[in-house]
Design a protein around this motif. Structure first.
Motif, PDB file in Angstrom:
ATOM      1  N   VAL A  88       0.852  -1.193   0.000  1.00  8.80           N
ATOM      2  CA  VAL A  88       0.000   0.000   0.000  1.00  8.80           C
ATOM      3  C   VAL A  88       0.885   1.240   0.000  1.00  8.80           C
ATOM      4  CG1 VAL A  88      -1.891  -1.150   1.187  1.00  8.80           C
ATOM      5  CG2 VAL A  88      -0.156   0.011   2.526  1.00  8.80           C
ATOM      6  N   GLU A  89       0.387   2.289  -0.601  1.00  7.41           N
ATOM      7  CA  GLU A  89       1.120   3.547  -0.616  1.00  7.41           C
ATOM      8  C   GLU A  89       0.793   4.342   0.646  1.00  7.41           C
ATOM      9  OE1 GLU A  89       0.417   5.729  -4.154  1.00  7.41           O
ATOM     10  OE2 GLU A  89       1.308   4.210  -5.472  1.00  7.41           O
ATOM     11  N   VAL A  90       1.822   4.964   1.208  1.00  8.67           N
ATOM     12  CA  VAL A  90       1.652   5.764   2.411  1.00  8.67           C
ATOM     13  C   VAL A  90       2.243   7.145   2.171  1.00  8.67           C
ATOM     14  CG1 VAL A  90       1.696   3.803   3.991  1.00  8.67           C
ATOM     15  CG2 VAL A  90       3.832   4.907   3.358  1.00  8.67           C
ATOM     16  N   ASP A  91       1.866   8.069   3.025  1.00  5.07           N
ATOM     17  CA  ASP A  91       2.444   9.412   2.948  1.00  5.07           C
ATOM     18  C   ASP A  91       2.961   9.794   4.320  1.00  5.07           C
ATOM     19  OD1 ASP A  91       0.164   9.978   4.423  1.00  5.07           O
ATOM     20  OD2 ASP A  91      -0.936  10.751   2.700  1.00  5.07           O
ATOM     21  N   GLU A  92       3.178  11.069   4.551  1.00  5.44           N
ATOM     22  CA  GLU A  92       3.715  11.515   5.834  1.00  5.44           C
ATOM     23  C   GLU A  92       2.788  11.194   6.989  1.00  5.44           C
ATOM     24  OE1 GLU A  92       4.517  15.627   5.450  1.00  5.44           O
ATOM     25  OE2 GLU A  92       6.194  15.359   4.046  1.00  5.44           O
ATOM     26  N   SER A  93       1.523  11.015   6.686  1.00  2.17           N
ATOM     27  CA  SER A  93       0.558  10.688   7.738  1.00  2.17           C
ATOM     28  C   SER A  93       0.271   9.183   7.766  1.00  2.17           C
ATOM     29  CB  SER A  93      -0.757  11.464   7.513  1.00  2.17           C
ATOM     30  OG  SER A  93      -0.511  12.852   7.465  1.00  2.17           O
ATOM     31  N   GLY A  94       1.182   8.405   7.182  1.00  2.41           N
ATOM     32  CA  GLY A  94       0.951   6.979   7.062  1.00  2.41           C
ATOM     33  C   GLY A  94       0.815   6.264   8.392  1.00  2.41           C
ATOM     34  N   SER A  95       1.352   6.838   9.463  1.00  2.82           N
ATOM     35  CA  SER A  95       1.258   6.167  10.756  1.00  2.82           C
ATOM     36  C   SER A  95      -0.057   6.471  11.471  1.00  2.82           C
ATOM     37  CB  SER A  95       2.434   6.585  11.657  1.00  2.82           C
ATOM     38  OG  SER A  95       2.410   7.988  11.869  1.00  2.82           O
ATOM     39  N   ASP A  96      -0.840   7.370  10.900  1.00  3.10           N
ATOM     40  CA  ASP A  96      -2.120   7.699  11.497  1.00  3.10           C
ATOM     41  C   ASP A  96      -3.043   6.483  11.462  1.00  3.10           C
ATOM     42  OD1 ASP A  96      -5.124   8.898  10.648  1.00  3.10           O
ATOM     43  OD2 ASP A  96      -4.169   9.830  12.381  1.00  3.10           O
ATOM     44  N   ARG A  97      -3.681   6.177  12.591  1.00  4.10           N
ATOM     45  CA  ARG A  97      -4.494   4.975  12.709  1.00  4.10           C
ATOM     46  C   ARG A  97      -5.615   4.926  11.675  1.00  4.10           C
ATOM     47  NH1 ARG A  97      -7.588   4.739  16.444  1.00  4.10           N
ATOM     48  NH2 ARG A  97      -7.871   2.503  16.620  1.00  4.10           N
ATOM     49  N   LEU A  98      -6.272   6.041  11.454  1.00  2.00           N
ATOM     50  CA  LEU A  98      -7.396   6.036  10.538  1.00  2.00           C
ATOM     51  C   LEU A  98      -6.935   5.771   9.108  1.00  2.00           C
ATOM     52  CD1 LEU A  98     -10.386   6.365  10.021  1.00  2.00           C
ATOM     53  CD2 LEU A  98     -10.055   8.848   9.886  1.00  2.00           C
ATOM     54  N   ARG A  99      -5.808   6.353   8.720  1.00  2.00           N
ATOM     55  CA  ARG A  99      -5.294   6.118   7.377  1.00  2.00           C
ATOM     56  C   ARG A  99      -4.897   4.651   7.196  1.00  2.00           C
ATOM     57  NH1 ARG A  99      -4.310  10.439   4.120  1.00  2.00           N
ATOM     58  NH2 ARG A  99      -4.503  12.501   5.093  1.00  2.00           N
ATOM     59  N   VAL A 100      -4.290   4.093   8.233  1.00  2.00           N
ATOM     60  CA  VAL A 100      -3.933   2.677   8.165  1.00  2.00           C
ATOM     61  C   VAL A 100      -5.198   1.823   8.079  1.00  2.00           C
ATOM     62  CG1 VAL A 100      -2.859   0.763   9.405  1.00  2.00           C
ATOM     63  CG2 VAL A 100      -1.748   3.003   9.384  1.00  2.00           C
ATOM     64  N   ALA A 101      -6.198   2.165   8.879  1.00  2.00           N
ATOM     65  CA  ALA A 101      -7.455   1.408   8.870  1.00  2.00           C
ATOM     66  C   ALA A 101      -8.118   1.470   7.500  1.00  2.00           C
ATOM     67  CB  ALA A 101      -8.400   1.951   9.942  1.00  2.00           C
ATOM     68  N   ARG A 102      -8.091   2.642   6.878  1.00  2.00           N
ATOM     69  CA  ARG A 102      -8.700   2.783   5.556  1.00  2.00           C
ATOM     70  C   ARG A 102      -7.901   2.028   4.496  1.00  2.00           C
ATOM     71  NH1 ARG A 102     -10.372   9.232   6.076  1.00  2.00           N
ATOM     72  NH2 ARG A 102     -12.448   8.838   6.998  1.00  2.00           N
ATOM     73  N   ALA A 103      -6.590   2.053   4.609  1.00  2.00           N
ATOM     74  CA  ALA A 103      -5.752   1.329   3.647  1.00  2.00           C
ATOM     75  C   ALA A 103      -5.979  -0.179   3.757  1.00  2.00           C
ATOM     76  CB  ALA A 103      -4.284   1.666   3.882  1.00  2.00           C
ATOM     77  N   LEU A 104      -6.066  -0.687   4.982  1.00  2.00           N
ATOM     78  CA  LEU A 104      -6.324  -2.111   5.169  1.00  2.00           C
ATOM     79  C   LEU A 104      -7.711  -2.498   4.673  1.00  2.00           C
ATOM     80  CD1 LEU A 104      -4.780  -2.684   8.720  1.00  2.00           C
ATOM     81  CD2 LEU A 104      -3.828  -3.394   6.520  1.00  2.00           C
ATOM     82  N   LEU A 105      -8.694  -1.660   4.943  1.00  2.00           N
ATOM     83  CA  LEU A 105     -10.052  -1.934   4.472  1.00  2.00           C
ATOM     84  C   LEU A 105     -10.083  -1.992   2.948  1.00  2.00           C
ATOM     85  CD1 LEU A 105     -13.090  -2.288   4.825  1.00  2.00           C
ATOM     86  CD2 LEU A 105     -13.301   0.200   5.018  1.00  2.00           C
ATOM     87  N   ALA A 106      -9.379  -1.063   2.297  1.00  2.00           N
ATOM     88  CA  ALA A 106      -9.341  -1.056   0.831  1.00  2.00           C
ATOM     89  C   ALA A 106      -8.724  -2.346   0.302  1.00  2.00           C
ATOM     90  CB  ALA A 106      -8.562   0.154   0.339  1.00  2.00           C
ATOM     91  N   GLN A 107      -7.711  -2.853   0.983  1.00  2.00           N
ATOM     92  CA  GLN A 107      -7.083  -4.099   0.559  1.00  2.00           C
ATOM     93  C   GLN A 107      -8.019  -5.293   0.760  1.00  2.00           C
ATOM     94  OE1 GLN A 107      -4.119  -4.464  -1.041  1.00  2.00           O
ATOM     95  NE2 GLN A 107      -4.184  -2.224  -1.095  1.00  2.00           N
TER      96      GLN A 107
END
Length: 210
Positions: A88-107
């Protein structure tokens, strides 16, 4: 002229001979039926049942962009949960829980690749499902889904719970994840256990209240 006694003797003897003859025929038939001879002609019984491997070659990290991250998500395979690696692609806010949760959900919503399908993987997480941050008054670390967790297919909820519980989404939660829905109900604390992985058709275990 023969006596009636002589006729009687012959009538009684005939059934005995018939019975003996029938028994002999039955014995011959049984002997022929049981004496099946082997044949040298090969018999095609079809291919042997194949076993689903539930395993892929993994993610090639050699050419992985620096702004991407390798994650593990749980898919359904052979009526159980098993992990696959995704990038998954991440950015500077990649460690943010919500962004991680959304990335995992998309996968989890993404259709398995050709290799994953050949290995027996599938996913039941609805494509329309969304995840948002906690509401005011929710326990710390909670997440809200666009559907009530208990209204999701049991396998989909198990996929989500285990993928979240073993990621940055559940930091300091001891293998559980707090999930709520769009309604006024409070989030519930779901555990990812070995039983959850082996029997995803059952609703994931709830952590007992303190």
């Amino acid at each position: 002229m023969r006596s009636e006694h002589a006729y009687g003797t012959r009538r009684d003897a005939r059934p005995g001979r018939a019975t003996a003859f029938a028994a002999a025929v039955a014995c011959v038939a049984l002997a022929a039926g049981c004496g099946i001879r082997s044949t040298s002609v090969p018999v095609d019984a079809g291919a042997a049942p194949s076993r689903v491997p539930c395993r892929t070659s993994g993610t090639d990290t050699g050419n992985q962009p620096p702004e991407s991250l390798t994650v593990q998500v749980y898919l359904v395979c052979a009526s159980q949960l098993a992990t696959v690696e995704r990038t998954v692609e991440v950015d500077e806010s990649g460690s943010d829980r919500l962004r991680v949760a959304r990335a995992l959900l998309a996968q989890l919503q993404q259709a398995p690749s050709a290799e994953e399908r050949r290995a027996g993987f599938s996913t039941l997480v609805p494509g329309k499902l969304r995840v948002t941050d906690a509401r005011r008054g929710d326990p710390k670390g909670a997440l809200r889904l666009s559907e009530q967790p208990e209204d999701l297919p049991a396998e989909a909820l198990a996929q989500l719970v285990c993928s979240y519980a073993e990621s940055e989404v559940a930091v300091d939660r001891g293998g559980s994840v707090l999930l709520g829905g769009p309604g006024a109900y409070a989030p519930r604390d779901y555990l990812c256990t070995s039983q959850t992985k082996s029997r995803p058709t059952e609703v994931p275990t709830l952590r007992a209240a303190p």
